[in-house]
Design a protein around this motif. Structure first.
Motif, PDB file in Angstrom:
ATOM      1  N   LEU A 162       0.848  -1.184   0.000  1.00  0.00           N
ATOM      2  CA  LEU A 162       0.000   0.000   0.000  1.00  0.00           C
ATOM      3  C   LEU A 162       0.882   1.231   0.000  1.00  0.00           C
ATOM      4  O   LEU A 162       1.904   1.259   0.688  1.00  0.00           O
ATOM      5  N   SER A 163       0.494   2.249  -0.738  1.00  0.00           N
ATOM      6  CA  SER A 163       1.249   3.489  -0.615  1.00  0.00           C
ATOM      7  C   SER A 163       0.575   4.350   0.428  1.00  0.00           C
ATOM      8  O   SER A 163      -0.639   4.533   0.421  1.00  0.00           O
ATOM      9  N   THR A 164       1.365   4.805   1.381  1.00  0.00           N
ATOM     10  CA  THR A 164       0.834   5.497   2.535  1.00  0.00           C
ATOM     11  C   THR A 164       1.923   6.403   3.113  1.00  0.00           C
ATOM     12  O   THR A 164       2.871   6.738   2.419  1.00  0.00           O
ATOM     13  N   PRO A 170       5.883   9.995   2.594  1.00  0.00           N
ATOM     14  CA  PRO A 170       5.149   9.126   1.670  1.00  0.00           C
ATOM     15  C   PRO A 170       6.010   7.929   1.272  1.00  0.00           C
ATOM     16  O   PRO A 170       7.139   8.116   0.801  1.00  0.00           O
ATOM     17  N   VAL A 171       5.492   6.747   1.498  1.00  0.00           N
ATOM     18  CA  VAL A 171       6.244   5.532   1.167  1.00  0.00           C
ATOM     19  C   VAL A 171       5.289   4.508   0.565  1.00  0.00           C
ATOM     20  O   VAL A 171       4.074   4.648   0.640  1.00  0.00           O
ATOM     21  N   ARG A 182       8.763  -4.473   3.725  1.00  0.00           N
ATOM     22  CA  ARG A 182       9.638  -3.701   2.856  1.00  0.00           C
ATOM     23  C   ARG A 182       9.062  -2.301   2.766  1.00  0.00           C
ATOM     24  O   ARG A 182       7.868  -2.135   2.543  1.00  0.00           O
ATOM     25  N   ILE A 183       9.923  -1.302   2.921  1.00  0.00           N
ATOM     26  CA  ILE A 183       9.474   0.084   2.878  1.00  0.00           C
ATOM     27  C   ILE A 183      10.235   0.775   1.758  1.00  0.00           C
ATOM     28  O   ILE A 183      11.463   0.703   1.702  1.00  0.00           O
ATOM     29  N   PHE A 184       9.500   1.411   0.858  1.00  0.00           N
ATOM     30  CA  PHE A 184      10.130   2.121  -0.257  1.00  0.00           C
ATOM     31  C   PHE A 184       9.954   3.625  -0.082  1.00  0.00           C
ATOM     32  O   PHE A 184       8.933   4.172  -0.528  1.00  0.00           O
TER      33      PHE A 184
ATOM     34  N   THR B  61      -1.181  10.861  -1.695  1.00  0.00           N
ATOM     35  CA  THR B  61      -0.187   9.892  -1.208  1.00  0.00           C
ATOM     36  C   THR B  61      -0.540   8.470  -1.636  1.00  0.00           C
ATOM     37  O   THR B  61       0.288   7.584  -1.537  1.00  0.00           O
ATOM     38  N   GLY B  62      -1.746   8.262  -2.091  1.00  0.00           N
ATOM     39  CA  GLY B  62      -2.143   6.902  -2.460  1.00  0.00           C
ATOM     40  C   GLY B  62      -2.194   6.711  -3.954  1.00  0.00           C
ATOM     41  O   GLY B  62      -1.173   6.681  -4.633  1.00  0.00           O
TER      42      GLY B  62
END
Lengths: 210, 113
Positions: A162-164, A170-171, A182-184, B61-62
């Motif tokens: 999920l992008s959050t 923002p990751v 895993r964190i991007f 952000t999403g």
């Protein structure tokens, strides 16, 4: 850029500096063995793909990557290539370091050929984000200090991305297994987020206060 | 803090979103024919509604997609979330039958901002 990358030589590789290289020693000393461990996985190949998954080009790209995820949170892919859902027509392909064309990999070329003249984009984004690996039974507790998503395993299943935001950064957060994430983060946020995570992990090095 | 239900991603914190101002403000058909007053009306003049207000939001952000929201400016109650380009679901009947609306995902009454 991929087009200007020189052929792979030993010299080139040793000159590369990952965004959180500065923190390598701090990650080593700050990791709490058996509780929460943090490390950086450098230089993974990442490709930004924008395509409608129902179009012809989308189906050709899906056959290269081993599928495209259909909705938020899904991760598709085959072998060591994974495709993360970023938006209805936006995906992030994550592959090992060797898949990059500067190291002789053919992933980018295959994706470009699959897109051909179809509507969409295939862009090498390997330098856009770095990868943090957070593992251990306390990793969820560490993330919960700065992430508003419900990270309970009942809601966030393994194999979900999920992008959050974590710590206001923002990751893309990818749950690999029950106790590993895993964190991007984008490269420019990597140092801040690395230090933020180290700070969040620090309490687990001390004995628990009853 | 509002909990906003993104049509693509589900319920997320307000901090992940960006506000896009009033929805359903059409671009003038012949901008060259407008005088300065009319042009400034289009550019700068917006409703200051007390009650249900249609506005645009971006889940920045999403999924990075825009959507429309019908929100009560007094109670912050989110009454409807519907796709860009669709008409405002004004009446309560239209709201309940809107496919973009997810029941039970509105912010609690009296949520503060």
């Amino acid at each position: 850029m991929a087009e200007t990358a020189a052929p792979a030589t030993k010299k080139n590789l040793s000159l590369r500096t990952s965004p959180a290289a500065l923190l390598r020693a701090a990650f080593e000393t700050g990791s709490v063995r058996g509780s929460a461990e943090l490390s950086e996985t450098s230089f993974l190949t990442m490709v930004g793909v924008r395509v409608n998954r129902d179009s012809g080009a989308g189906q050709r790209i899906a056959s290269v990557t081993g599928g495209l995820p259909a909705k938020c949170g899904e991760v598709a892919g085959a072998g060591d290539t994974s495709v993360l859902w970023l938006g209805p027509e936006e995906f992030m392909v994550v592959a090992p370091v060797e898949a990059h064309e500067s190291l002789g990999g053919d992933l980018l070329q295959a994706l470009r050929e699959a897109l051909a003249d179809g509507e969409g984009q295939v862009v090498d984004l390997s330098a856009n984000r770095t990868t943090f690996e957070l593992t251990g039974p306390r990793s969820r507790a560490v993330l919960e200090k700065g992430c508003s998503l419900d990270l309970h395993p009942r809601v966030l299943k393994s194999g979900t991305a999920l992008s959050t935001e974590i710590g206001n950064i923002p990751v893309v957060l990818w749950k690999i297994s029950d106790e590993s994430f895993r964190i991007f983060p984008r490269a420019s946020f990597a140092e801040f987020l690395g230090r933020w995570l180290l700070d969040a992990m620090r309490e687990y090095a001390s004995p628990e206060v009853p | 803090m509002l909990l906003i239900s993104c049509p693509n991603c589900g319920s997320r914190d307000e901090t992940e979103f960006h506000y896009g101002g009033q929805a359903h403000v059409p671009y003038p058909e012949n901008p060259n024919e407008l005088n300065d007053v009319e042009w400034s009306r289009y550019l700068f003049y917006r409703e200051n509604t007390k009650g249900a207000f249609a506005e645009r939001w971006l889940h920045s952000t999403g999924c990075r997609q825009w959507f429309n929201m019908l929100r009560d400016t007094v109670t912050y109650d989110i009454q409807a979330i519907y796709p860009m380009g669709t008409p405002r679901p004004d009446s309560p009947a239209a709201t309940s039958s809107n496919p973009g609306t997810k029941p039970g995902t509105t912010a609690p009454e009296g949520a503060t901002k």
